[in-house]
Design a protein around this motif. Structure first.
Motif, PDB file in Angstrom:
ATOM      1  N   CYS A 175      -4.534 -61.330  24.719  1.00 26.56           N
ATOM      2  CA  CYS A 175      -3.451 -62.033  24.015  1.00 26.56           C
ATOM      3  C   CYS A 175      -3.934 -62.711  22.733  1.00 26.56           C
ATOM      4  O   CYS A 175      -3.113 -63.202  21.947  1.00 26.56           O
ATOM      5  N   GLY A 176      -5.248 -62.773  22.515  1.00 31.45           N
ATOM      6  CA  GLY A 176      -5.762 -63.366  21.283  1.00 31.45           C
ATOM      7  C   GLY A 176      -6.443 -64.707  21.457  1.00 31.45           C
ATOM      8  O   GLY A 176      -6.855 -65.331  20.470  1.00 31.45           O
ATOM      9  N   LYS A 177      -6.624 -65.154  22.701  1.00 33.24           N
ATOM     10  CA  LYS A 177      -7.234 -66.467  22.958  1.00 33.24           C
ATOM     11  C   LYS A 177      -8.670 -66.529  22.430  1.00 33.24           C
ATOM     12  O   LYS A 177      -9.026 -67.437  21.671  1.00 33.24           O
ATOM     13  N   SER A 178      -9.484 -65.586  22.859  1.00 35.37           N
ATOM     14  CA  SER A 178     -10.898 -65.609  22.481  1.00 35.37           C
ATOM     15  C   SER A 178     -11.097 -65.338  20.999  1.00 35.37           C
ATOM     16  O   SER A 178     -11.980 -65.927  20.370  1.00 35.37           O
ATOM     17  N   VAL A 179     -10.292 -64.456  20.412  1.00 31.16           N
ATOM     18  CA  VAL A 179     -10.419 -64.175  18.987  1.00 31.16           C
ATOM     19  C   VAL A 179     -10.058 -65.415  18.170  1.00 31.16           C
ATOM     20  O   VAL A 179     -10.654 -65.681  17.124  1.00 31.16           O
ATOM     21  N   GLY A 227      -1.049 -62.019  20.576  1.00 29.36           N
ATOM     22  CA  GLY A 227      -1.520 -62.548  19.310  1.00 29.36           C
ATOM     23  C   GLY A 227      -0.722 -63.696  18.734  1.00 29.36           C
ATOM     24  O   GLY A 227      -1.070 -64.220  17.676  1.00 29.36           O
ATOM     25  N   GLN A 228       0.363 -64.098  19.420  1.00 27.57           N
ATOM     26  CA  GLN A 228       1.214 -65.164  18.907  1.00 27.57           C
ATOM     27  C   GLN A 228       1.327 -66.311  19.909  1.00 27.57           C
ATOM     28  O   GLN A 228       1.198 -66.112  21.123  1.00 27.57           O
ATOM     29  N   PRO A 264      -3.415 -56.777  14.308  1.00 28.10           N
ATOM     30  CA  PRO A 264      -3.326 -58.232  14.134  1.00 28.10           C
ATOM     31  C   PRO A 264      -3.619 -58.964  15.446  1.00 28.10           C
ATOM     32  O   PRO A 264      -2.727 -59.234  16.241  1.00 28.10           O
ATOM     33  N   ALA A 265      -4.892 -59.277  15.688  1.00 29.60           N
ATOM     34  CA  ALA A 265      -5.282 -59.904  16.959  1.00 29.60           C
ATOM     35  C   ALA A 265      -4.798 -61.345  17.064  1.00 29.60           C
ATOM     36  O   ALA A 265      -4.468 -61.821  18.155  1.00 29.60           O
ATOM     37  N   VAL A 266      -4.799 -62.044  15.933  1.00 22.82           N
ATOM     38  CA  VAL A 266      -4.252 -63.402  15.858  1.00 22.82           C
ATOM     39  C   VAL A 266      -3.230 -63.396  14.735  1.00 22.82           C
ATOM     40  O   VAL A 266      -3.567 -63.149  13.580  1.00 22.82           O
ATOM     41  N   ASP A 267      -1.974 -63.653  15.067  1.00 22.99           N
ATOM     42  CA  ASP A 267      -0.868 -63.425  14.143  1.00 22.99           C
ATOM     43  C   ASP A 267      -0.114 -64.720  13.845  1.00 22.99           C
ATOM     44  O   ASP A 267       0.733 -65.149  14.620  1.00 22.99           O
ATOM     45  N   HIS A 268      -0.451 -65.367  12.731  1.00 29.02           N
ATOM     46  CA  HIS A 268       0.245 -66.586  12.280  1.00 29.02           C
ATOM     47  C   HIS A 268       0.221 -67.680  13.350  1.00 29.02           C
ATOM     48  O   HIS A 268       1.263 -68.193  13.759  1.00 29.02           O
TER      49      HIS A 268
END
Length: 340
Positions: free
Chosen positions: A48-52, A236-237, A25-29
């Motif tokens: 941390c999911g910024k670019s995704v 991701g959060q 889960p690269a980007v989680d809720h």
């Protein structure tokens, strides 16, 4: 009170990568919004999911292995998730544009700057002639501070310096007057003088054109200089959200506090620069509990069992930490502290 219209509203976004090792889960809720003319910063370490998050908004997540599995991305009243690729092409570059991290890999080395800019214009402005598109391209190159715009139209990316290529990328992103500009670490690999020029340019264009900017970075100095509000991401959060001034004066989450403490301050001489203990977890490796617990000096038993929600710590600030759960306030002294 901010009465500006919300132009981009991300609601409970979930982007997952399906790999041989399992689901990641690269980007989680993730939920946030951007208002017209606003500069919103997204901060966090690599992975941390910024670019995704930005690629999800642009509809550019590689599939397979990635896929948006939940949530909404509402732009100007329309949910972009599930729309056809043809519709996304109309939005991408025209209404929502993006500046990628490394301009040398984003520009095609086989075509001149002019060819690439004119093509970008003609894709969206089908009624324009090639001459009109060339005039518009030259106008935008001048707008971003490139003096000899006519000559640059005939040159190839390798003939330009890093700062010039980045300005070309900004010009290409703005050439169709987008309502939202996503800048994914736009000053990476540039020296500090050029960084300052690029950031000033983006801020000037934001004010002049009223373009909303989503600025993705790991540099808190860039955030302090450029943004109005900040979102801090970890694993991701979103773990904290607040206006820039609030984040720097009164950070709540232990991770945000650690990031700010890690910034070198030339006014004070310290024996050793502060660093957050431990490492960023591998995406998808933490199955339960707070994802920052293993690195947090304030963690207690509940942190290992449950993932905290975003608690409202003020009218303008939200923090994902049990320390701000009303049921835990005053009770944490009796909890067992987890060793980092």
């Amino acid at each position: 009170m901010d009465n500006r219209k919300t132009i981009l509203d991300v609601k409970d976004l979930q982007t997952t990568f399906f790999t041989d090792s399992g689901e990641i889960p690269a980007v989680d809720h993730v939920s946030f919004h951007v208002k017209e003319g606003e500069v919103l910063g997204i901060v966090g370490e690599s992975g941390c999911g910024k670019s995704v998050t930005s690629l999800s908004i642009m509809g550019l997540v590689p599939n397979p292995p990635g896929k948006i599995v939940g949530g909404e991305i509402v732009f100007d009243g329309q949910n972009l998730i599930g729309v056809s690729e043809r519709k996304m092409r109309q939005v991408r570059g025209n209404d929502i544009a993006m500046i990628f991290q490394e301009p040398m890999t984003s520009l095609n080395p086989l075509f001149t700057i002019g060819n690439q800019m004119v093509e970008a214009i003609l894709i969206h402005e089908k009624k324009w002639s090639k001459k009109q598109a060339q005039e518009r391209a030259i106008e935008m190159l001048k707008l971003v501070g490139l003096a000899r715009a006519e000559d640059l139209m005939k040159e190839y990316p390798h003939q330009l310096s890093g700062g010039m290529r980045q300005r070309v990328m900004i010009a290409m992103a703005l050439v169709c007057d987008p309502k939202v500009l996503i800048a994914d670490e736009p000053t990476t690999a540039l020296d500090v003088t050029i960084q300052a020029q690029i950031l000033k340019l983006m801020k000037d264009l934001n004010v002049r054109l009223n373009t909303a900017v989503l600025l993705i970075t790991h540099d808190l100095g860039v955030v302090a200089e450029t943004c109005e509000r900040v979102i801090v991401m970890y694993s991701g959060q979103i773990i904290e959200e607040a206006p820039v001034k609030t984040i720097f004066e009164s950070p709540k989450h232990p991770y945000t506090k650690g990031l700010i403490q890690s910034v070198p301050d030339m006014r004070y001489k310290k024996d050793r620069l502060y660093s957050i203990a431990g490492n960023v977890p591998i995406p998808g490796s933490i199955k339960k509990g707070c994802r920052f617990a293993a690195r947090c000096e304030f963690a207690f038993d509940r942190c290992l069992q449950e993932n905290p929600e975003l608690y409202e710590t003020s009218d303008v600030q939200k923090t994902r930490c049990f320390l701000y759960d009303e049921n835990e306030v005053g009770a944490n002294d009796d909890k067992a502290v987890v060793e980092s």
